[in-house]
Design a protein around this motif. Structure first.
Motif, mmCIF file in Angstrom:
data_model
loop_
_atom_site.group_PDB
_atom_site.id
_atom_site.type_symbol
_atom_site.label_atom_id
_atom_site.label_comp_id
_atom_site.label_asym_id
_atom_site.label_seq_id
_atom_site.Cartn_x
_atom_site.Cartn_y
_atom_site.Cartn_z
ATOM 1 N N VAL A 127 0.828 -1.316 -0.173
ATOM 2 C CA VAL A 127 -0.067 -0.152 0.027
ATOM 3 C C VAL A 127 0.728 1.293 0.032
ATOM 4 N N SER A 128 0.716 2.255 -1.006
ATOM 5 C CA SER A 128 1.740 3.311 -1.129
ATOM 6 C C SER A 128 0.671 4.627 -1.183
ATOM 7 N N GLU A 129 1.177 5.473 -0.187
ATOM 8 C CA GLU A 129 0.387 6.634 -0.206
ATOM 9 C C GLU A 129 1.460 7.854 0.054
ATOM 10 N N ASP A 176 12.027 -2.031 1.041
ATOM 11 C CA ASP A 176 10.720 -2.383 1.387
ATOM 12 C C ASP A 176 10.506 -2.238 3.157
ATOM 13 N N THR A 223 10.511 8.768 0.222
ATOM 14 C CA THR A 223 9.291 8.976 0.173
ATOM 15 C C THR A 223 8.537 7.615 0.166
ATOM 16 N N ARG A 224 8.986 6.885 -0.957
ATOM 17 C CA ARG A 224 8.109 5.889 -1.415
ATOM 18 C C ARG A 224 8.175 4.824 -0.410
ATOM 19 N N HIS A 245 6.795 5.729 3.284
ATOM 20 C CA HIS A 245 5.256 5.704 3.160
ATOM 21 C C HIS A 245 4.743 4.536 2.608
ATOM 22 N N SER A 246 5.275 3.660 2.111
ATOM 23 C CA SER A 246 4.586 2.354 1.414
ATOM 24 C C SER A 246 4.483 1.440 2.486
ATOM 25 N N GLN A 247 3.309 0.858 2.758
ATOM 26 C CA GLN A 247 3.180 -0.399 3.543
ATOM 27 C C GLN A 247 3.552 -1.646 2.999
ATOM 28 N N THR A 303 14.078 1.604 -3.740
ATOM 29 C CA THR A 303 12.704 1.442 -4.246
ATOM 30 C C THR A 303 12.961 1.053 -5.759
ATOM 31 N N GLU A 362 11.134 11.006 -9.332
ATOM 32 C CA GLU A 362 10.789 9.634 -8.878
ATOM 33 C C GLU A 362 10.794 8.679 -9.892
ATOM 34 N N TYR A 363 11.152 7.241 -9.769
ATOM 35 C CA TYR A 363 10.992 6.266 -11.083
ATOM 36 C C TYR A 363 9.687 5.520 -10.717
#
Lengths: 190, 575
Positions: A36-38, B132, B160-161, B164-166, B237, B308-309
């Motif tokens: 999940v990415s926000e 991750d 950021t990616r 803030h990514s789960q 990422t 970002e890519y």
């Protein structure tokens, strides 16, 4: 199974973060690999917000790119148009029929496009419009738009409604569980 | 136990299990949640520091005192913390210490796109970079022991990616670690020339040892593939995008330790493939290193150093066809972030815009005053730069500018690095007017406490810095307090302070409307018969007010009854 990609798009403050949290929990409980990415930070300031949710046997990228979304859940009509090119050819877009004017429209620098969902349909997108705000108010709060929309999405993911209800019970504050269960059912059955 | 965690929460969990004792940070997107989640573990000490330099020094002191420590910051925060960090490279640590820096490729909420890996190279510090949440957790947990083994501050770079990514993390139990003994060691901890000269060679030797470690570090690995016509070196990422495009078809060297890099591992990998490509966001740092080994390599000839890519960007760079997609809809108006309905910053900005005041701005929600329709801000550089920038502007332009210019800075940003600028104004006597927007919280990063709020990171009562007393103590005699919901009062105070022949501070005080403790008033309504459609209220840029059928309309779900628009209506139509 191959990876399923979902996008949740809306306006900061509409509750898309809770929707993605619920969805993430439901999918994790089903033992899928989930990402999940926000991008938040400015999300409370009324800006456009987008959340990507991907699940399957093995998920690498947390991003949903152009042409990749099996489902787009849009909390607002203009946002549906903004992200339409992310929809997979043959994918579904579920749109709450609310109109929230962005600042360029408020200041008169731009106008809100008329009949925006008709435009999307004419382009070939499968658009499902629903009045999630009215259903949310029926459930007890306009803030439940997010759970109403998750209810509609739940129809297509093949996960039994009870599992969603169980996830609602662990995701929202106790005082709001009943309200959100009702909102979910209204969205699911609408 | 399996949990779906954002990268920042995974880091916090890893640090917790790894035996952290102290965390000190200043909030900054996308790093804030690392410390917020750590603060939920009440068996460790956690705090918000006034700025990143202080946070790094507090964490250093804790390490010296024998507890494993962390400080976390956004990439530009590392600029603020750089001074202690560079010399910590020389002192090394007592208990393990880790610094997290979160870069923001694509500048989702930042003023620049700097690549923190340069800092690790420049300060000669080891740096890990997860791809991750699972890896963030594992790296955080392992990092204290590595820090102690190599006697160095370790850095973890997030983007950021990842932050803030789960993704799914298998969490474990906390390891209880005994405090390290504190021994007085002047030659290790006092960095004056005589000792520092002896430490620099130690740092160079340590880099050699870390390079040797990088060759076998479990965070660096080769994932083989059948097609050796191409080999990809990647980290963070970007690894996910590469795997999304290529799966297991081509060999991938996945680097989790991004400084120092493993030369032998890279040489061995290069030997097995016909074409070597580095996929890394922002600067071509790994690529330059591979080039320095004399190996033919591609990277930034295929990829941009900007933004970002994603998987499609990677696919395109390797000549693969785009996924079919619908064309974008033309003419969709943008939806930029904006000041909330009832935001206390709006009133004061309206008055500044009305009087065409030059506004040297700062970093926070109030940067949004630069947006239409207010367009009230002239310059935004970095945390604290409003106050010192105004002083320089006025010294350059003289008395005329002094009567037409202000600095605007939030309470938290003033604590962070506005105070020293105000000291300069008081000391070097420019007739400058500084407006502190005191909304009683650190707003933009999502409501963190700060030294002016009277509450600590847990929301418990704490020390409270009195802004008026502080300004007086610095030597500012004129300190006025005004309610930004009262436009007439704002206008009067602004005129008085701009006219005053000495430095002054205006504190525009009202809590952020999003705070739960703030009581919202009933929504205002527009009397459609009284409304002349003059659009005066629209000039405030309030998201609750729109214009339909030649009349203003107030959205009752957004309006909090602040009453600023009512003061603007000449026809009494809003009530």
């Amino acid at each position: 199974m191959s990876t399923t990609s979902i996008m949740i798009v809306g306006v900061g403050g509409q509750g898309s973060l809770l929707a993605s949290k619920l969805l993430g929990r439901v999918l994790t409980a089903e033992n899928y690999d989930v990402k999940v990415s926000e991008v938040h930070g400015m999300s409370q300031r009324g800006g456009s917000v987008v959340t990507y949710v991907r699940f399957g046997d093995k998920v690498y990228s947390p991003i949903v790119d152009a042409g990749e979304a099996d489902f787009i859940i849009s909390f607002e009509k203009l946002e549906a148009a903004r992200y339409i090119s992310n929809l997979k050819i043959g994918g579904k877009i579920i749109v709450n029929s609310q109109q929230i004017d962005p600042m360029p429209v408020i200041t008169g620098a731009a106008s809100y496009p008329a009949e925006v969902l008709t435009t999307l349909r004419e382009m070939g997108a499968e658009v499902q419009e629903m009045d999630a705000l009215t259903l949310a108010m029926e459930a007890g709060s306009p803030k439940a738009v997010n759970i109403v929309l998750m209810g509609r999405l739940a129809r297509y993911l093949g996960i039994p409604a009870e599992k969603w209800i169980a996830a609602i019970e662990t995701t929202v504050a106790p005082a709001f569980v009943e309200l959100n269960k009702k909102a979910f059912a209204l969205g699911y059955n609408d | 136990m399996k949990k779906l965690l954002i990268g920042n929460e995974a880091l916090a969990r890893g640090f917790y299990e790894g035996g952290i004792g102290v965390v000190s940070s200043y909030p900054g997107t996308p790093s804030t949640e690392i410390t917020e989640y750590l603060s939920t573990y009440r068996d460790i000490y956690s705090e918000w520091a006034p700025n990143e330099k202080v946070a790094a020094e507090v964490a250093f002191g804790a390490s010296l005192g024998g507890k494993r420590s962390v400080c976390a910051m956004k990439h530009v925060g590392l600029n603020v913390a750089a001074d202690p960090v560079f010399t910590m490279s020389y002192t090394g640590v007592n208990a393990g210490m880790v610094l997290c820096t979160a870069d923001d490729p694509a500048m989702h909420s930042s003023q620049n796109e700097q690549d923190s890996r340069h800092y690790a190279i420049a300060a000669k510090l080891p740096m890990l970079e997860p791809a991750d949440s699972g890896e963030a957790y594992a790296m955080a947990k392992a990092s204290f022991a590595l820090s102690e083994q190599f006697d160095t501050l370790f850095m973890i770079r997030m983007t950021t990616r990842i932050a803030h990514s789960q993704s799914i993390v298998e969490i474990g139990e906390r390891e209880e670690v005994a405090d390290k003994e504190y021994k007085k060691q002047p030659e290790k901890y006092i960095m004056m020339p005589a000792y520092a000269k002896r430490k620099h060679p130690v740092v160079e030797e340590r880099t050699k040892a870390l390079t040797a470690y990088a060759e076998t570090c479990p965070f660096n690995r080769v994932e083989d593939g059948a097609d050796h016509s191409l080999g990809i070196i990647t980290s963070g990422t970007c690894y996910q995008y590469v795997k999304e495009v290529f799966g297991d078809t081509v060999p991938v060297l996945k680097l989790g330790m991004v400084n120092p890099l493993p030369p032998q591992m890279i040489r061995d990998f290069a030997e097995k493939v016909d074409r070597l490509v580095v996929v890394e966001e922002l600067d071509g740092i790994i690529e330059s290193f591979v080039q320095s080994l004399g190996l033919p390599v591609e990277g930034k000839n295929l990829f941009s150093p900007i933004g970002e890519y994603s998987q499609s960007i990677v696919a395109r760079a390797f000549g693969k066809a785009d996924t079919p997609a619908l064309a974008p809809v033309e003419g969709v108006p943008g939806r930029p972030p904006m000041m909330c309905a009832g935001c206390p910053h709006r009133g004061i900005y309206y008055i500044l815009a009305k009087h065409k005041i030059t506004v040297i701005g700062d970093i926070g929600c109030y940067t949004l005053g630069a947006q239409p329709p207010l367009n009230a801000v002239d310059s935004v550089l970095c945390m604290g730069a409003s106050v010192s920038g105004l002083h320089g502007f006025n010294k350059a332009r003289g008395a005329e500018a002094e009567r037409k210019s202000v600095a605007v800075i939030g309470d938290s940003t003033f604590m962070h690095s506005g105070i020293t600028g105000l000291v300069d104004i008081a000391y070097n006597q420019s007739n400058s007017t500084v407006i502190i927007l005191d909304n009683s919280i650190t707003g933009m990063t999502g409501h963190q406490q700060n030294p002016t709020t009277g509450m600590d990171i847990h929301g418990d009562p704490s020390g409270k810095i009195d802004l008026e007393a502080l300004c007086h103590a610095i030597g500012i005699r004129r300190v006025a307090v005004v309610d930004p919901y009262d436009l007439a009062a704002c206008e009067k105070v602004l005129k008085e302070e701009l006219a005053a022949e000495e430095p002054s501070v205006i504190i525009s005080r009202r809590p952020c409307v999003l705070l739960k403790s703030v009581k919202k008033l009933p929504s205002l309504r527009v009397d459609a018969d009284a409304c002349r459609g003059c659009k005066a209220c629209m000039g405030l840029g309030c998201p609750a007010i729109s214009f339909r059928d030649k009349k203003a309309v107030i959205d009752e779900t957004l309006c909090v009854g602040c009453g600023v628009c009512r003061q603007k209506c000449a026809f009494g139509a809003i009530g």
